[in-house]
Design an enzyme around this catalytic site. Structure first.
Site, PDB file in Angstrom:
ATOM      1  N   HIS A   1      35.459  60.574  49.037  1.00 12.38           N
ATOM      2  CA  HIS A   1      36.707  61.345  49.084  1.00 12.38           C
ATOM      3  C   HIS A   1      37.671  61.044  47.944  1.00 12.38           C
ATOM      4  CE1 HIS A   1      36.511  62.284  53.691  1.00 12.38           C
ATOM      5  NE2 HIS A   1      35.413  62.637  53.040  1.00 12.38           N
TER       6      HIS A   1
ATOM      7  N   THR B   1      42.855  38.248  50.200  1.00 12.56           N
ATOM      8  CA  THR B   1      43.016  39.423  51.070  1.00 12.56           C
ATOM      9  C   THR B   1      42.591  40.740  50.426  1.00 12.56           C
ATOM     10  OG1 THR B   1      45.236  39.836  50.239  1.00 12.56           O
ATOM     11  CG2 THR B   1      45.039  38.362  52.159  1.00 12.56           C
TER      12      THR B   1
ATOM     13  N   CYS C   1      40.076  38.563  45.845  1.00 14.36           N
ATOM     14  CA  CYS C   1      41.067  37.515  46.104  1.00 14.36           C
ATOM     15  C   CYS C   1      41.030  37.227  47.603  1.00 14.36           C
ATOM     16  CB  CYS C   1      42.456  37.908  45.607  1.00 14.36           C
ATOM     17  SG  CYS C   1      43.246  39.287  46.461  1.00 14.36           S
TER      18      CYS C   1
ATOM     19  N   HIS D   1      38.282  67.482  47.252  1.00 12.87           N
ATOM     20  CA  HIS D   1      38.732  66.139  46.886  1.00 12.87           C
ATOM     21  C   HIS D   1      39.083  66.047  45.404  1.00 12.87           C
ATOM     22  CE1 HIS D   1      37.575  64.975  50.873  1.00 12.87           C
ATOM     23  NE2 HIS D   1      36.317  65.348  50.658  1.00 12.87           N
TER      24      HIS D   1
ATOM     25  N   ASP E   1      40.424  35.550  41.650  1.00 10.98           N
ATOM     26  CA  ASP E   1      41.303  34.394  41.503  1.00 10.98           C
ATOM     27  C   ASP E   1      40.602  33.187  42.117  1.00 10.98           C
ATOM     28  OD1 ASP E   1      41.622  34.661  44.234  1.00 10.98           O
ATOM     29  OD2 ASP E   1      43.780  35.035  44.179  1.00 10.98           O
TER      30      ASP E   1
END
Ligand SMILES: O=P(O)(O)OC[C@H]1O[C@@H](O)[C@H](O)[C@@H]1O
Length: 155
Positions: free
Chosen positions: A102, A71, A69, A137, A12
């Site tokens: 994992h 965060t 972005c 996994h 963004d």
């Protein structure tokens, strides 16, 4: 994997300068980059970029995705709504490696406002080359996939 990959990238307005660095890195490493991100500083909405990138990964048009972005959270939430996506919001190299080893993460989300560009580069380099470990996994990953397949709801 580990060789040349098709990587879809989205950002963004808050992720623009980091995106340019990431695209440069991916290109330098020889990957095929599909830049679906915002190209200017005008405020935009992260789902409009996260979902197209996630769709490319989900449909196999891209092997992996990178979303940027402020965060990383919004991109991660939106990308994980798309079937087959295992998006993770990573903060450092260990985090990124573990998400591959994992969880077989196929999209990495990046917090442009919270991490330095050198740290982001180290993290993405590690994420690109780290293999999924499989074994126990795989069973866990497949449980998530099975839930996704059996709980699809009509739009
Ligand atoms: O620039 P504004 O609109 O304030 O904030 C956008 C950011 O807020 C968070 O949801 C996302 O990280 C996004 O990048």
């Amino acid at each position: 994997m580990g060789g040349v990959m098709k990587v879809a990238v989205g950002n963004d307005h808050r992720g623009l300068s980091v995106k340019l660095r990431v695209v440069g890195l991916l290109t330098e490493l020889g990957h095929e980059v599909h830049d679906l991100g915002a190209t200017g500083p005008t405020g935009v909405d992260y789902p409009d970029y996260a979902i197209p990138v996630a769709e490319e990964v989900s449909t196999g048009k891209a092997d992996r995705g990178v979303l940027i972005c402020a965060t990383g959270h919004g991109m991660c939430i939106a990308a994980n709504k798309v079937c087959g996506i295992r998006a993770v919001n990573c903060r450092d190299v260990i985090d990124a490696e573990l998400s591959r080893r994992h969880n077989d993460s196929n999209i990495v989300c990046v917090a442009a406002d919270l991490l330095g560009e050198d740290q982001i580069e180290r993290m993405i380099r590690a994420w690109l080359v780290t293999e999924f470990e499989g074994g126990r996994h795989t069973r866990r990953r497949e449980k998530v996939t099975a839930y996704e397949k059996t709980h699809e709801r009509p739009a």
